[in-house]
Design a protein around this motif. Sequence first.
Motif, mmCIF file in Angstrom:
data_model
loop_
_atom_site.group_PDB
_atom_site.id
_atom_site.type_symbol
_atom_site.label_atom_id
_atom_site.label_comp_id
_atom_site.label_asym_id
_atom_site.label_seq_id
_atom_site.Cartn_x
_atom_site.Cartn_y
_atom_site.Cartn_z
ATOM 1 N N ILE A 131 0.882 -1.153 -0.126
ATOM 2 C CA ILE A 131 -0.093 -0.106 0.054
ATOM 3 C C ILE A 131 0.874 1.143 -0.139
ATOM 4 C CG2 ILE A 131 -1.913 1.165 1.092
ATOM 5 C CD1 ILE A 131 -2.593 -1.644 0.166
ATOM 6 N N VAL A 132 0.685 2.225 -0.893
ATOM 7 C CA VAL A 132 1.416 3.303 -1.144
ATOM 8 C C VAL A 132 0.897 4.435 -0.710
ATOM 9 C CG1 VAL A 132 2.702 4.587 -2.924
ATOM 10 C CG2 VAL A 132 2.490 2.225 -3.123
ATOM 11 N N VAL A 133 1.601 5.206 0.370
ATOM 12 C CA VAL A 133 0.994 6.395 1.080
ATOM 13 C C VAL A 133 1.686 7.684 0.501
ATOM 14 C CG1 VAL A 133 0.527 7.263 3.173
ATOM 15 C CG2 VAL A 133 0.158 5.336 2.863
ATOM 16 N N GLY A 134 0.940 8.915 0.214
ATOM 17 C CA GLY A 134 1.497 10.014 -0.110
ATOM 18 C C GLY A 134 0.954 10.607 -1.496
ATOM 19 N N LYS A 135 0.456 9.917 -2.394
ATOM 20 C CA LYS A 135 0.086 10.403 -3.445
ATOM 21 C C LYS A 135 -1.442 11.542 -3.091
ATOM 22 C CE LYS A 135 -1.127 9.555 -8.252
ATOM 23 N NZ LYS A 135 -2.261 9.882 -8.573
ATOM 24 N N ASP A 136 -1.558 12.637 -3.656
ATOM 25 C CA ASP A 136 -2.484 13.450 -3.646
ATOM 26 C C ASP A 136 -2.377 13.809 -2.067
ATOM 27 O OD1 ASP A 136 -2.959 13.526 -6.134
ATOM 28 O OD2 ASP A 136 -4.445 11.824 -6.002
ATOM 29 N N SER A 137 -1.229 14.157 -1.620
ATOM 30 C CA SER A 137 -1.212 14.492 -0.086
ATOM 31 C C SER A 137 0.169 15.243 0.255
ATOM 32 C CB SER A 137 -1.161 12.807 0.859
ATOM 33 O OG SER A 137 -1.202 13.306 2.217
ATOM 34 N N GLU A 138 0.643 15.087 1.558
ATOM 35 C CA GLU A 138 1.865 15.825 2.057
ATOM 36 C C GLU A 138 3.105 15.432 1.006
ATOM 37 O OE1 GLU A 138 0.045 15.907 6.149
ATOM 38 O OE2 GLU A 138 1.532 14.660 5.781
ATOM 39 N N ALA A 139 3.347 14.170 1.044
ATOM 40 C CA ALA A 139 4.643 13.620 0.419
ATOM 41 C C ALA A 139 5.013 14.046 -0.929
ATOM 42 C CB ALA A 139 4.558 12.216 0.830
ATOM 43 N N ASP A 140 3.815 14.261 -1.875
ATOM 44 C CA ASP A 140 3.880 14.720 -2.990
ATOM 45 C C ASP A 140 3.874 16.010 -3.285
ATOM 46 O OD1 ASP A 140 1.419 14.850 -3.022
ATOM 47 O OD2 ASP A 140 0.828 13.563 -4.829
ATOM 48 N N GLY A 141 3.390 16.719 -2.203
ATOM 49 C CA GLY A 141 3.310 18.343 -2.403
ATOM 50 C C GLY A 141 2.072 19.001 -2.671
ATOM 51 N N THR A 142 1.077 17.939 -2.733
ATOM 52 C CA THR A 142 -0.201 18.320 -3.022
ATOM 53 C C THR A 142 -1.065 19.235 -1.711
ATOM 54 O OG1 THR A 142 -0.735 16.192 -4.388
ATOM 55 C CG2 THR A 142 -2.797 17.599 -3.487
ATOM 56 N N LEU A 143 -0.658 18.658 -0.496
ATOM 57 C CA LEU A 143 -0.828 19.395 0.700
ATOM 58 C C LEU A 143 0.325 19.892 1.362
ATOM 59 C CD1 LEU A 143 -3.315 16.611 2.340
ATOM 60 C CD2 LEU A 143 -3.934 18.631 0.952
ATOM 61 N N PRO A 144 0.160 20.902 2.122
ATOM 62 C CA PRO A 144 1.234 21.529 2.376
ATOM 63 C C PRO A 144 2.026 20.395 3.759
ATOM 64 C CG PRO A 144 -0.715 23.006 3.010
ATOM 65 C CD PRO A 144 -1.101 21.752 2.228
ATOM 66 N N LEU A 145 3.170 20.661 4.002
ATOM 67 C CA LEU A 145 4.175 19.799 4.688
ATOM 68 C C LEU A 145 3.683 20.223 6.114
ATOM 69 C CD1 LEU A 145 7.603 19.750 3.191
ATOM 70 C CD2 LEU A 145 5.822 17.896 3.322
ATOM 71 N N PRO A 146 3.387 19.255 6.969
ATOM 72 C CA PRO A 146 3.234 19.462 8.360
ATOM 73 C C PRO A 146 4.465 19.986 9.380
ATOM 74 C CG PRO A 146 3.513 17.260 8.242
ATOM 75 C CD PRO A 146 3.477 17.974 6.921
ATOM 76 N N THR A 147 4.195 21.203 10.180
ATOM 77 C CA THR A 147 5.373 21.370 11.058
ATOM 78 C C THR A 147 5.712 20.573 11.959
ATOM 79 O OG1 THR A 147 3.835 22.580 12.505
ATOM 80 C CG2 THR A 147 4.633 23.935 10.659
ATOM 81 N N ASP A 148 4.680 19.400 12.466
ATOM 82 C CA ASP A 148 5.006 18.731 13.480
ATOM 83 C C ASP A 148 4.702 17.291 12.979
ATOM 84 O OD1 ASP A 148 5.081 17.004 15.498
ATOM 85 O OD2 ASP A 148 4.183 18.462 16.784
ATOM 86 N N LEU A 149 5.313 16.174 12.903
ATOM 87 C CA LEU A 149 5.050 14.953 12.127
ATOM 88 C C LEU A 149 3.931 14.326 12.950
ATOM 89 C CD1 LEU A 149 8.632 13.461 11.382
ATOM 90 C CD2 LEU A 149 7.047 14.837 9.660
ATOM 91 N N SER A 150 3.711 14.769 14.199
ATOM 92 C CA SER A 150 2.561 14.114 15.012
ATOM 93 C C SER A 150 1.040 14.774 14.304
ATOM 94 C CB SER A 150 2.620 14.583 16.483
ATOM 95 O OG SER A 150 2.464 15.682 16.788
ATOM 96 N N ASN A 151 1.240 15.738 13.417
ATOM 97 C CA ASN A 151 -0.041 16.204 12.958
ATOM 98 C C ASN A 151 -0.037 15.849 11.460
ATOM 99 O OD1 ASN A 151 -0.861 17.692 15.369
ATOM 100 N ND2 ASN A 151 0.600 19.145 14.861
ATOM 101 N N SER A 152 0.650 14.997 11.011
ATOM 102 C CA SER A 152 0.663 14.508 9.401
ATOM 103 C C SER A 152 -0.375 13.542 9.193
ATOM 104 C CB SER A 152 2.193 13.868 9.285
ATOM 105 O OG SER A 152 2.248 13.148 8.083
ATOM 106 N N ARG A 153 -0.797 13.873 8.196
ATOM 107 C CA ARG A 153 -1.758 13.003 7.484
ATOM 108 C C ARG A 153 -1.324 11.567 7.249
ATOM 109 N NH1 ARG A 153 -3.722 11.829 2.376
ATOM 110 N NH2 ARG A 153 -5.894 11.119 2.294
#
Length: 381
Positions: A65-87
């Motif tokens: 299962i691949v996580v990160g597409k259309d999300s934070e890791a590929d730049g679609t969503l802003p990067l979290p300032t704290d990883l505990s708040n990362s989608r």
Amino acid sequence: MMNKEVWIRADEGDWEKKKQRITAGLEAGVSCVLVLPEDVDKVKELGDIKIATFFSSEPSNADIIVVGKDSEADGTLPLPTDLSNSRDFDIIAHLRREKKTVAGFSIIHDKAHEKFASSLGRVCDYLIAIGTDWKVIPLENLIASLQPEDMKIISGVRDTDEVRLALETMEHGADGVLLDTDNPDTIRKSVEIAEEATSERLELEVAKVTKVEQVGMGDRVCVDTCSLMGTGEGMLVGCGSGGMFLVHSESEDSPYVASRPFRVNAGAVHAYVQTGGKTRYLCELEAGDEVAVVNAEGRQRRAVVGRVKIERRPLMLVEACTSDGKTIKNILQNAETIKLVSGDGKPVSVTSLKEGDEVMVYVEESGRHFGMKVEETIIEK
């Protein structure tokens, strides 16, 4: 060495276009295919291959299962300032609890995304890293930062030059590539490059023949592979694991029998054969096993055993001595078609060998225990 993986990206376009790309990958022998969740079952109908798919709220029977597409890791969503708040990290934690194999999907836009990808790699089994303008430096940094981790880096590439660069970066290279191309030749060549990058080059040396004598009847082994071999190629076989002859394939034309370029008439049943970092007894091999095919320059490639033939034949002992005085032995069938590799890389029949002739051998200082290297005193005669 760990196998280098080649993944095919097939998540864009209509199904017929994706199907052609996947089929080309199957025929070339790629490791994995990355598809959309709705295409997983379609891929399973095409062939037996590892499947990765992007995370969805619906359950999936994909292998990864691949996580990160259309999300934070590929730049679609802003990067979290704290990883505990990362989608993305929340999703990965959920998948981990479900015992899923997980890959992070990261597009490296800048240094911040590189750092996020590095953090992602520490909690995933795989990290798919796709560069934008700069490709080499971010990959080097990820390899360096994640080398201690039990995970694999898969680098996004589009052509064979990028494949070779990714797999050779910082000597270790990426653990694999995610190839985005429709060109079947590029897919096939990429698999070949990955195999070359995986194979360790052995240091063969020249030894002088000191004895050639008939020893009577015994059982010898022909190893028929699912690959064709050429001039200078064969298998490393010997009576002791510490020293082996390069026994030539039956790829040469002969006035006595037709050539069989898939075969090595390797030696007696007791002999060791190199299988790539390990050894096996010749009599243990069977269909489906892997052996190492080696050429006169010491380059290895893997070959699958298709059949093993054990037959009673007249045998001969060949001994050779290395420059530092080590004796190498093998017992081979006494026939014109059985050949070693001479010092100049050419096949030479065992029936024409004489004292003083030079042949290619491989010498290993470590002993073997159940086929694995061990640092202990082992004497073989």
